[in-house]
Design a protein around this motif. Structure first.
Motif, PDB file in Angstrom:
ATOM      1  N   ASN A 102       0.882  -6.536   0.913  1.00  0.00           N
ATOM      2  CA  ASN A 102       1.765  -5.467   1.361  1.00  0.00           C
ATOM      3  C   ASN A 102       3.118  -6.132   1.598  1.00  0.00           C
ATOM      4  N   SER A 107      -0.222   2.586  -7.156  1.00  0.00           N
ATOM      5  CA  SER A 107       0.530   2.488  -5.913  1.00  0.00           C
ATOM      6  C   SER A 107      -0.410   2.874  -4.782  1.00  0.00           C
ATOM      7  N   THR A 139       3.651   3.204  -1.268  1.00  0.00           N
ATOM      8  CA  THR A 139       5.001   2.707  -1.520  1.00  0.00           C
ATOM      9  C   THR A 139       5.988   3.698  -0.914  1.00  0.00           C
ATOM     10  N   TYR A 164      12.285  -0.970   2.154  1.00  0.00           N
ATOM     11  CA  TYR A 164      11.347  -0.659   1.069  1.00  0.00           C
ATOM     12  C   TYR A 164      10.031  -1.329   1.382  1.00  0.00           C
ATOM     13  N   SER A 222       5.907  -1.680   0.067  1.00  0.00           N
ATOM     14  CA  SER A 222       5.031  -1.360  -1.064  1.00  0.00           C
ATOM     15  C   SER A 222       3.778  -2.219  -1.077  1.00  0.00           C
ATOM     16  N   ALA A 234       1.228  -2.321  -4.141  1.00  0.00           N
ATOM     17  CA  ALA A 234       0.946  -1.771  -5.467  1.00  0.00           C
ATOM     18  C   ALA A 234       0.218  -2.800  -6.310  1.00  0.00           C
TER      19      ALA A 234
END
Length: 326
Positions: free
Chosen positions: A121, A220, A223, A239, A241, A243
């Motif tokens: 992550n 994803s 995200t 940001y 995410s 993924a």
């Protein structure tokens, strides 16, 4: 039978802010409301969209339901709250990069004995001193503008509207050779508050958009973006995410590459924000369906037709298609 709903925040019932009740959808031509003994009738101009003209406490009755009262796949307040908490937290996060106002963090996996098998992550944060939070939010939503600043994009389009603040879309992108190109189908939802903007997405299965044989279907897990104004032309931009690009790429390679690529992506988005106001003035400046859903021309889709795309369920799909050359 009528379904009743009491809005818990009457101060926000204002036509200027286009308040929508999520995830309700209705085909009712009229909605009745009662406010301290006075009856009001409001015409529905769009399915599931209600315009309020008084900042008062309303009591609503919804008739002729088109969709279920609760669609669990659409993020609720708890999901947004958890995402916000992850963006702001430093507990169990290790700083991997800190330069020129940009930071990259990686979360420490709870299962320390199996770190290498899972995708990290990752969180990136930068302070933007020359672009407003509202502009950065518009940049992330504007699909037409993305064609101008995202050189990796192969194809991108919105598929359907799920609610006033949720949709489902498709995105594919170029990968450096010999790695095979990727694509993703994701549910996107957003929330606008007085002091922040949040956009989140996660992969879903859509009955009409299965994995393609010439692409690897990425996943994803979660995200999104948290944008908070710092001034009229400045903001903090985060940001976050997790993924999985799938295919045969080792997870350790994915994790290392993400830490390097994420700052580059952030820089590209920042530059896109700097150039957006001038571009938007020449390209339908008043068209912003992410702010004014009545402008949307997308078809409405029942969220029940979607299901969450699990990463492990794609392992066999990749193997059955032409093998990833990465």
């Amino acid at each position: 039978m009528a379904h009743e709903f009491q809005h818990k925040n009457p101060a926000r019932l204002d036509w200027r802010s286009h308040i929508f009740i999520r995830p309700w959808h209705t085909t009712a031509s009229k909605i009745s409301s009662v406010d301290t003994g006075q009856a009001h009738t409001l015409d529905c101009q769009k399915e599931g969209i209600i315009f309020f003209q008084e900042e008062t406490s309303f009591f609503f009755s919804f008739f002729k339901d088109k969709m279920p009262l609760h669609s669990s796949i659409i993020p609720d307040e708890a999901v947004f709250a958890d995402f916000r908490k992850q963006c702001l937290s430093t507990d169990n996060w290790v700083n991997k990069y800190d330069s020129n106002g940009m930071q990259v963090w990686v979360e420490i996996p709870p299962n320390k004995g199996n770190q290498g098998s899972k995708v990290h992550n990752i969180k990136c944060k930068m302070i933007i001193k020359d672009v407003s939070a509202a502009t950065m939010y518009d940049v992330l939503h504007d699909g037409q503008y993305r064609k101008e600043w995202d050189p990796a994009m192969l194809e991108s389009f919105d598929i359907a509207r799920l609610s006033a603040n949720a949709d489902v879309g498709y995105y594919s992108w170029l990968c450096p050779k010999p790695i095979k190109n990727r694509d993703v189908v994701s549910l996107r939802s957003w929330q606008v508050m007085d002091d922040e903007y949040i956009i989140i997405n996660f992969s879903v299965k859509h009955p009409k958009y299965p994995p393609r044989s010439n692409l690897v279907r990425a996943v994803s897990i979660l995200t999104g973006y948290l944008i908070k104004p710092l001034g009229p032309n400045s903001c903090s931009f985060t940001y976050l995410s997790q993924a999985d690009p799938k295919g045969s790429l080792p997870k350790v390679v994915v994790n290392k590459a993400s830490q390097v690529l994420a700052p580059r992506v952030m820089q590209s988005v920042h530059k896109a924000g700097q150039n957006y106001p001038e571009w938007k003035q020449k390209h339908s400046p008043d068209l912003k369906p992410w702010l004014y859903p009545e402008q949307s021309t997308l078809p409405i889709m029942d969220p029940a037709e979607l299901s969450i795309q699990r990463a492990d369920s794609l392992e066999n799909v990749d193997a059955q298609n032409s093998e990833d050359s990465s």
